[in-house]
Design an enzyme around this catalytic site. Structure first.
Site: not given
Ligand code: AMP
Length: 211
Positions: A13, A88, A122, A155, A166
């Site tokens: 993404k 999400r 990564r 990370r 996840r």
């Molecule tokens: P990402 O970088 O989008 O993979 O987000 C990393 C982490 O941020 C996720 O695993 C969640 O813990 C949190 N997170 C990001 N966006 C959301 C969302 N819309 N709802 C809930 N948690 C989120």
């Protein structure tokens, strides 16, 4: 143009966002980046969410809605945006729909096995957030960012067990978001497993029909 970009972390993404925002002059809103910034800066929100995020859990819907509501109304996003990482859950999608009407939800679909290989290899720059991958996009010097010379880190949420959790959470909660946008007639699904430029072109062909 207001776009939502759906797909599990590791679907590509980030790369697609970069290519699309350039072409249509959109803003990029990554909820994951916003949350990580809170953690890095040690804000009250950051302290509250750190443990859960490290464990790959989702942040609660109420807080996410507050964050997104605040961001999308900023003047810098007047020309439109790509929302990356939100919604999400079905609740997030439904509440979001009450205050913003999106033009399209682009779902970048990738097989779970491919995601595991991508994410666990990564590494990310501790300063500028530039991404690298041990196989497909290694830095010139091991452990050092090509862009700014800072050290690279893995990370917490890219570690193998967390990634698997996840994926499970994605299918349990976010599959319903995909169905929701499909029912609304605003879903566009693209395979995220090919070459990044080809994927971008497929998305652009669709977006050009909206402008
Ligand atoms: P990402 O970088 O989008 O993979 O987000 C990393 C982490 O941020 C996720 O695993 C969640 O813990 C949190 N997170 C990001 N966006 C959301 C969302 N819309 N709802 C809930 N948690 C989120």
């Amino acid at each position: 143009m207001k776009l939502v970009l759906l797909g599990v972390s590791g679907a590509g993404k980030g790369t697609q966002s970069k290519n699309i925002i350039k072409r249509y002059n959109l803003g990029h809103i990554s909820t994951g980046d916003i949350l990580r910034r809170h953690i890095r800066d040690g804000t009250a929100i950051g302290l509250k969410i750190q443990d859960g995020m490290d464990a790959g859990q989702l942040v609660d819907d109420e807080l996410m809605i507050d964050i997104v509501k605040d961001v999308v109304t900023r003047p810098e996003f007047e020309n439109g945006y790509i929302l990356d990482g939100f919604p999400r859950t079905l609740a997030q999608a439904q509440i979001f729909d009450e205050f913003e009407r999106i033009d399209l939800a682009v779902y970048v679909q990738v097989d779970d096995k491919v995601v595991i290989e991508r994410l666990t290899g990564r590494w990310v720059c501790d300063c500028c957030a530039q991404m690298y991958h041990i196989n497909s996009f290694p830095p010139k010097a091991p452990g050092i960012c090509d862009e700014c010379g800072c050290r690279l880190i893995q990370r917490e949420d890219d570690k193998a067990e967390t990634v698997k959790d996840r994926l499970r959470i994605f299918h349990e909660l976010t599959d319903s978001v995909i169905s929701y946008y499909k029912e609304l007639g605003v879903l566009f699904t693209v395979s995220g497993e090919g070459d990044a430029d080809t994927i971008t072109n497929t998305i652009i062909q669709k977006l050009d029909t909206l402008v």
